[in-house]
Each structure stands twice: as structure tokens, then as C-alpha cells.
Enzyme design. Structure first.
Site, short mmCIF file in Angstrom:
data_model
loop_
_atom_site.label_atom_id
_atom_site.label_comp_id
_atom_site.label_asym_id
_atom_site.label_seq_id
_atom_site.Cartn_x
_atom_site.Cartn_y
_atom_site.Cartn_z
N ASP A 98 51.14 42.81 12.51
CA ASP A 98 50.99 44.18 12.76
C ASP A 98 50.31 44.97 13.67
O ASP A 98 50.35 45.41 14.70
CB ASP A 98 51.17 45.04 11.64
CG ASP A 98 50.01 44.44 10.61
OD1 ASP A 98 49.16 43.86 10.90
OD2 ASP A 98 50.02 45.06 9.42
N ASP B 122 40.99 39.50 -0.49
CA ASP B 122 41.86 38.17 -0.44
C ASP B 122 42.24 37.50 0.93
O ASP B 122 41.57 37.81 1.80
CB ASP B 122 43.49 38.66 -1.20
CG ASP B 122 44.05 39.99 -0.18
OD1 ASP B 122 44.60 40.55 -0.95
OD2 ASP B 122 43.47 40.01 1.00
N ASP C 30 44.86 35.25 3.41
CA ASP C 30 46.05 34.48 3.99
C ASP C 30 45.82 33.30 4.63
O ASP C 30 44.72 33.08 5.46
CB ASP C 30 46.64 35.73 4.51
CG ASP C 30 47.06 36.76 3.61
OD1 ASP C 30 47.11 36.70 2.56
OD2 ASP C 30 47.43 37.83 4.15
#
Length: 429
Positions: free
Chosen positions: A114, A38, A40
Site C-alpha cells: 500500500d 508484530d 511479517d
């Protein structure tokens, strides 16, 4: 290798006058030579502005609003650049950020990510990689490193501990020592995460090609016991651990072959050890029949597990059927066996039996072989003498009676809206 929907989103935002970058796992995986699952997008456009540009756009999220932009079957996450975390942000007593709808710049957004390898941005304007946090250097060194103070970052969102295990094994990276050090000490913070979110995170970390390695990592760092304490208490038994590892390998092989995998099967394997143990207790101490003991044990174990990891009913029901059919698979009368093979959960229950046979009682292997031949042969294989004498369960006599019926004989079916007393016709509708 970038999806058409991602490119369309990036160029639509760019042409509307906004900054737009592909970011996160998609960039990381492409640079690591892995096909991304996927993508983003990060932008300086606010959620309401993004929504105006895309007809199929939905705003989701409480702590931080995210735009889900749909192109057919593809759904992209589009987020506005996040601002820096300050002492003004609302937190709970463990340090977890509760409200986070403050927007910022590209650089501030990078330091909010992160891990360093997840803070790489692809700029479509000049086809460059933007790196503020040293992610390219860590990518080349094969190191997974948290951005900022590890303990503070884990307290902000404890799910990062699960992500650390998963991403390190996916990339075959080593965990940076400073990133790994606080995990065991802070593992109990997983109790602060909503149970529904943990259900999805467990799927990501265990229903994948690296499931066996991830299970090992979860146990080494003390995370697994906060997710499935009843299972962890029994994994000291070699057979139980071998069974669970075999189930994870089986799922990994199916993923490798692009075959479907079931969350229900994974969770049935994860909770099998405490379910089987509780069923035996109900049989030995309370005299429950085997099938009733398994049904009650399944209900109890799932209810307790949901306090930590919420299991939706659409998966809990198939789990219980897989477990309850383990007892039914021991009953091999011809009529019963034929009917059982038409059950929609038969194949999953049979695969589950194979796992048990490979990692448990050797007597189960003979049973598994019988069902393997039963599916391959037009005629059911003969029952072994030991099986022919075993109890067939409460409805076995009924099964045999049905099998003895004349082939052409059918029960008369009552017509819908049949005759009424007194010869009156039933009213229409």
C-alpha cells in the site's frame, strides 16, 4: 529487536531453498526508531510449501491465502509474493479486488504494497534493505505516500484510507497531498467493507497512543461519519466531543503504562452520546424508568451500529452493563453500594462515571467523589442530604431489609437431592 519467531521463520525458509524477507510495518518501525509490535514475512514459497515446513501453521484468507505460523504466543503472517494486478482480476462495481491468489516476484510484490514505507524488505542473507518504491526516501522526508494511483488503490481496498490516517499519526508523518486528496471523496466506500473487519480496524485506529489525533483525522476526512453516523451527528456538542477525546486519552495513557485496555470500554464511549440521547427520549416521551430506558436505548443503538461496524456479543454485553450501571451508581444506600462494588463491571462503570463527570454535568462530580471515597474508606461515606432523599430504585427496600438481618443468621440451604415424600431416599446420580 527482531523477534525470535521471525528469525526462526526466515532462516527455516532460507535453509529450505526459498527466498524470505521481513517486510512491512516491522521494517518500517525499526528504521523509524519505534519498537515493532508484530512482524511479517514475504517469501516465494507457496502456502502449501510453507505449511510443510512449520508444524504450527494455519492457512487463512479467501481473497489471498496467508500462512499464520505460531511460536508460543507469537503469531507471524507469512505471505507468498503477490503478482501484479491486471484487468483480469475479479472486481466489484466499486473497483474492489475480490479474488487475488496470483503469485509473482519480489519486485511485483513490492508494487502491490500500500504505502512506500511499507514496501521495504529486510534480507537476512546480507542484512540489507531492498527498496523498489522509494520508501527509504519517504521515510527520511517524513512523508506517507501511496504506491501507484491513489484513487485506484483506495478503490481496491477502502480500508487503506483508515490505515493512511493511523500510520501517518503513528510515525508523525505528513500525508502526501496526492495520497490525501481522494479520501474525502471516496470515504463512502467504507460501506463496502465487511462490518466484522471494520470492528478490528476501528480498534487499531482508536485504541492506541494516537487515538485523539486519529479521531480528528477521521473526522476531517469524512471517514468517521461512515463508521459511527449517530455519534458523528452529536459531536458538534462540545461536551460530547470532550468526553470522547478524554476517553481516548485515558486509553492512550493506559497503553503507555502497559496496562490492559478494553474494546468494550472504547465502544461504550464511542456510542455513549446516541445511547444517552435515546434513553432521555424514552424517559421524557414514553415515561420509561431510568434504568429500563438505558437498557432499551443500549439495545437499539448497538443494533444500529452493528450494521456498519459489527460488535461481537462478548463486547456488546459489557458495554450495556457499563451503561446500565450509570443509573445504579446514583443509588447510594449502604447495602446497595457494597453489593455494587463487588460487580465485575463496577470498576469500568466507575471509570466511565469519572469521564462523564469531567466532561458533563458538574453535579456528577459530587457523585464520582462519593464513589471514590467509598472505595478508599472501610466505612461508606455519609450520604449528602440531597442523595439521602432520592429514590433508591425498585429493590432498595429489599436491600435495606437484607442489611438489617442478624449478622450470624443465614438462610437454610436445601440439600441437593433432598428428602422425598414417603421417606424414600433420592436415587444416586
Amino acid at each position: 529487536m527482531i523477534s525470535p519467531g521471525t528469525l526462526k521463520t526466515l532462516y527455516t525458509l532460507k535453509e529450505a531453498g526459498y527466498e524470505a524477507y521481513m517486510v512491512g510495518g516491522g521494517v518500517r518501525d525499526l528504521l523509524a526508531g519505534i519498537t515493532p509490535k508484530d512482524f511479517d514475512v514475504a517469501t516465494n514459497a507457496h502456502p502449501e510449501q510453507v505449511k510443510k515446513l512449520f508444524r504450527a501453521c494455519r492457512l487463512v484468507g479467501r481473497r489471498f491465502v496467508i500462512c499464520h505460523v505460531r511460536f508460543g504466543q507469537e503469531v507471524l503472517e507469512v505471505t507468498t509474493f503477490r503478482g501484479a494486478i491486471t484487468d483480469m482480476h475479479q472486481r466489484d462495481e466499486t473497483g474492489r479486488v475480490l479474488v487475488d491468489n496470483d503469485y509473482g516476484t519480489l519486485e511485483e510484490d513490492a508494487f502491490r504494497r500500500d504505502f512506500t514505507v511499507n514496501a521495504l524488505y529486510y534480507d537476512i542473507r546480507d542484512f540489507s534493505i531492498v527498496d523498489y518504491c522509494g520508501g527509504l526516501e519517504d521515510l527520511k522526508a517524513g512523508t506517507l505516500r501511496l504506491i501507484g494511483d491513489p484513487e485506484l488503490r483506495y478503490r481496491e481496498d477502502p480500508v487503506r484510507m483508515l490505515r493512511a490516517i493511523r500510520i501517518a499519526n503513528k510515525l508523525h508523518f505528513r500525508l502526501d497531498p496526492a495520497t490525501a486528496a481522494p479520501i474525502g471523496r471516496l470515504s463512502a466506500l467504507l460501506a463496502e467493507i465487511p462490518a466484522a473487519r471494520l470492528f478490528d480496524e476501528v480498534l487499531k485506529v482508536l485504541l492506541c497512543r494516537e487515538g485523539v489525533d486519529n479521531l480528528y483525522g477521521l473526522r476531517v476526512y469524512g471517514l468517521f461519519r461512515h463508521l459511527f453516523p449517530a455519534t458523528e451527528a452529536l459531536l458538534g456538542e462540545a461536551a460530547q466531543l470532550a468526553f470522547l477525546n478524554d476517553a481516548l486519552r485515558n486509553s492512550a495513557e493506559r497503553i503507555e503504562q502497559d496496562l490492559p485496555v478494553s474494546p468494550a470500554f472504547l465502544y461504550a464511549a464511542l456510542l455513549w452520546a446516541p445511547t444517552e440521547r435515546r434513553a432521555r427520549q424514552l424517559q421524557d416521551k414514553e415515561g420509561h424508568p431510568e434504568h429500563l430506558a438505558m437498557e432499551q436505548a443500549g439495545e437499539e443503538v448497538i443494533a444500529r451500529a452493528c450494521a456498519r461496524v459489527a460488535i461481537p456479543k462478548r463486547f456488546a454485553l459489557p458495554m450495556r452493563e457499563i451503561w446500565s450501571m450509570q443509573a445504579r451508581l446514583t443509588q447510594r444506600s449502604p447495602a446497595r453500594a457494597r453489593r455494587l462494588m463487588t460487580h465485575p463491571r463496577f470498576r469500568a462503570a466507575y471509570d466511565f462515571l469519572l469521564l462523564r463527570a469531567r466532561n458533563g454535568d458538574p453535579a456528577l462530580m459530587e457523585l464520582a467523589d462519593w464513589w471514590t471515597r467509598a472505595q478508599a474508606d472501610r466505612e461508606l461515606p455519609p450520604l449528602p442530604s440531597s442523595a439521602a432523599d432520592q429514590s433508591e430504585g425498585p429493590d432498595a427496600a429489599t436491600d435495606e431489609a437484607r442489611a438489617a438481618d442478624e449478622p450470624g443468621k443465614r438462610r437454610r440451604r436445601r440439600r441437593r437431592g433432598g428428602r422425598r415424600t414417603g421417606g424414600e431416599a433420592a436415587p444416586a446420580g
